[in-house]
Design a protein around this motif. Structure first.
Motif, short mmCIF file in Angstrom:
data_model
loop_
_atom_site.label_atom_id
_atom_site.label_comp_id
_atom_site.label_asym_id
_atom_site.label_seq_id
_atom_site.Cartn_x
_atom_site.Cartn_y
_atom_site.Cartn_z
N ASN A 183 0.86 -1.18 0.00
CA ASN A 183 0.00 0.00 0.00
C ASN A 183 0.90 1.23 0.00
O ASN A 183 1.81 1.33 0.81
CB ASN A 183 -0.90 0.03 1.23
CG ASN A 183 -1.91 -1.10 1.23
OD1 ASN A 183 -2.48 -1.43 0.20
ND2 ASN A 183 -2.12 -1.71 2.38
N ASN B 71 -3.68 10.18 -0.03
CA ASN B 71 -3.88 8.89 -0.70
C ASN B 71 -3.80 7.72 0.28
O ASN B 71 -3.34 6.65 -0.06
CB ASN B 71 -2.86 8.69 -1.83
CG ASN B 71 -2.93 9.77 -2.87
OD1 ASN B 71 -3.98 10.32 -3.14
ND2 ASN B 71 -1.80 10.08 -3.45
N SER C 298 -5.44 4.84 2.00
CA SER C 298 -6.65 4.02 1.79
C SER C 298 -7.22 3.55 3.12
O SER C 298 -6.55 3.57 4.15
CB SER C 298 -6.31 2.81 0.91
OG SER C 298 -5.44 1.95 1.60
N GLU C 299 -8.48 3.12 3.07
CA GLU C 299 -9.15 2.62 4.27
C GLU C 299 -8.48 1.35 4.78
O GLU C 299 -8.40 1.13 5.99
CB GLU C 299 -10.63 2.38 3.98
CG GLU C 299 -11.41 3.65 3.79
CD GLU C 299 -12.89 3.37 3.52
OE1 GLU C 299 -13.37 2.28 3.88
OE2 GLU C 299 -13.54 4.26 2.97
#
Length: 144
Positions: free
Chosen positions: A66, A86, A88-89
């Motif tokens: 990630n 940017n 992410s979850e």
């Protein structure tokens, strides 16, 4: 009349050499004045006004495939904001201490305007060190 007359004999070579050396001395003096004169102080003063080139600078961080960015916004003399971009979850769920660690570091950096003497807790030690490295990399891009 008892005036004592003195006759001075000048060789043309000596006169020419003297004139050439005087001209060279004047040219050298002019060059030194242009190099170190009043105009030079303005340029160095303009560079000394700020530490950073104003703008937004970012550094990428990869964790378990990630990738996200640490974004640092600076003025000419101060750090305005530090944020994660940017993110992410799934990264937030896998690394829940990332955002609180950045908030803690950012608040100290805003106050000190420096990365020196930053305090972080033992539970966030490695996360904080990784974020500090990313912030430092971004600030190096911003330095003049």
């Amino acid at each position: 009349m008892s005036a004592k007359t003195k006759i001075v004999v000048l060789h043309m070579k000596e006169v020419i050499y003297t004139v050439v050396f005087l001209v060279l001395a004047l040219v050298l003096g002019g060059i030194l004045f242009l190099m170190f004169g009043p105009g030079h102080d303005k340029e160095t003063a303009a560079q000394a006004d700020g530490k950073y080139q104003p703008g937004v600078y970012s550094t990428s961080i990869s964790l378990n495939d990630n990738t996200f960015d640490v974004q640092v916004t600076v003025d000419s003399d101060r750090i305005k904001s530090i944020e994660l971009v940017n993110l992410s979850e799934s990264t937030t769920a896998m690394f829940p201490l990332m955002e609180p660690a950045l908030e803690s570091l950012a608040s100290q950096i805003y106050v000190n305007q420096s990365l020196d003497d930053i305090q972080y807790s033992e539970e966030n030690k490695y996360t904080s060190m990784m974020l500090l490295d990313a912030i430092q990399t971004a600030l190096k891009k911003a330095e003049l």
